[in-house]
Enzyme design. Structure first.
Site, PDB file in Angstrom:
ATOM      1  N   SER A   1       0.834  -1.195   0.000  1.00 25.63           N
ATOM      2  CA  SER A   1       0.000   0.000   0.000  1.00 25.63           C
ATOM      3  C   SER A   1       0.875   1.255   0.000  1.00 25.63           C
ATOM      4  CB  SER A   1      -0.945  -0.029   1.207  1.00 25.63           C
ATOM      5  OG  SER A   1      -1.935   0.952   1.103  1.00 25.63           O
TER       6      SER A   1
ATOM      7  N   ASP B   1      -9.090  -6.011  -5.153  1.00 22.89           N
ATOM      8  CA  ASP B   1      -8.701  -4.782  -4.458  1.00 22.89           C
ATOM      9  C   ASP B   1      -9.809  -3.732  -4.602  1.00 22.89           C
ATOM     10  OD1 ASP B   1      -7.469  -2.453  -3.483  1.00 22.89           O
ATOM     11  OD2 ASP B   1      -5.503  -3.081  -4.208  1.00 22.89           O
TER      12      ASP B   1
ATOM     13  N   HIS C   1      -6.896  -5.626  -1.050  1.00 23.94           N
ATOM     14  CA  HIS C   1      -5.822  -4.637  -1.060  1.00 23.94           C
ATOM     15  C   HIS C   1      -4.607  -5.087  -0.255  1.00 23.94           C
ATOM     16  CE1 HIS C   1      -4.033  -0.714  -1.590  1.00 23.94           C
ATOM     17  NE2 HIS C   1      -3.914  -0.565  -0.279  1.00 23.94           N
TER      18      HIS C   1
END
Length: 263
Positions: free
Chosen positions: A144, A203, A231
């Site tokens: 991320s 995601d 994600h």
């Protein structure tokens, strides 16, 4: 009968205490679980300092093995313990380091300049130097927000990384300024290390099409798209992600060794 009643009462109190802790102090219960998991996995928690700046991190193994050391960078609002599920599936012999990102967990909190992507990459380089990861190129992995920092770090400090894995990437529009949000795009042409991109097909934070965008900018990169994965790939499928990372690192080491033999 009294003994049975007493045992039942103790069990009831224990269950009540655990339930109450979970409902009213879930953070404390999570910390206790992470403490247990770190001990089970052989992970040691440490502090390091760069001047007055403090880094909080954990590690397992020793550098200098058959594969490069691995440094893991978590996402926004997370901490080093986010990687514990992944560590479970990494070889015990693999030297791995997980650090609380600037402003997260036990790492120092300073001014906003440290929270831009470039600012974080700069601070992470300080960390690399304080713990001795600068002695030999290492593999850098980020998830991320950490994926953004990973890319910028590889671009700005190319001699320190042997390869990188980006586990999706996220940019926070309300936190970072316009310049920071585009820092990875502005630096991708400077990345020379081999790149692995891992993205979950489900995601819901950043669409999986982002993987194709990165691959177009980095045509030599390897892309793995994971089914039934969101994600946080290293949470949803830690075993698969760990295997992908280690296979990527091992293949690069074999290729490097073969090249050295032919020279």
């Amino acid at each position: 009968m009294e003994l049975i009643m007493l045992s039942g009462g103790i069990l009831a109190v224990t269950v009540f205490a655990l339930t109450t802790s979970f409902l009213f102090r879930p953070g404390a219960l999570l910390k206790a679980y992470n403490w247990y998991l770190r001990r089970r996995l052989g992970v040691v928690v440490r502090y390091s300092h760069s001047g007055s700046y403090r880094f909080f991190y954990c590690s397992r193994g020793t550098p200098g093995g058959a594969t490069p050391s691995v440094l893991l960078l978590h996402g926004f609002s997370g901490n080093k313990d986010a990687w514990l599920p992944l560590l479970k599936y990494l070889p015990r012999s693999q030297h791995v380091v997980c650090v609380d990102m600037p402003g997260h967990g036990g790492t120092s909190r300073t001014g906003p300049e440290d929270y831009s992507i470039k600012g974080q990459a700069h601070r992470i380089h300080h960390f690399v130097q304080t713990v001795g990861l600068d002695k030999k190129p290492f593999h850098l992995t980020g998830g991320s927000m950490g994926g953004n920092v990973t890319g910028v770090y590889a671009a700005r400090y190319p001699n320190y990384v042997s390869s990188i894995s980006a586990l999706s990437r996220r940019v926070f529009m309300k936190i970072f300024d316009e310049k920071s949000r585009h820092s990875l795009q502005d630096n991708m042409h400077l990345i020379t290390a081999p790149v692995q991109i891992i993205w979950g097909k489900e995601d819901q934070v950043v669409d999986v099409s982002g993987a194709a965008v990165l691959q177009k900018a980095l045509p030599k990169s390897q892309v793995a798209l994971l089914d039934d994965c969101g994600h946080t790939t290293y949470h949803d499928q830690p075993r698969k992600v760990a295997k992908l990372i280690m296979d990527f690192i091992s293949a690069l080491e074999v290729n490097t060794s073969n090249v050295e033999k032919t020279e």
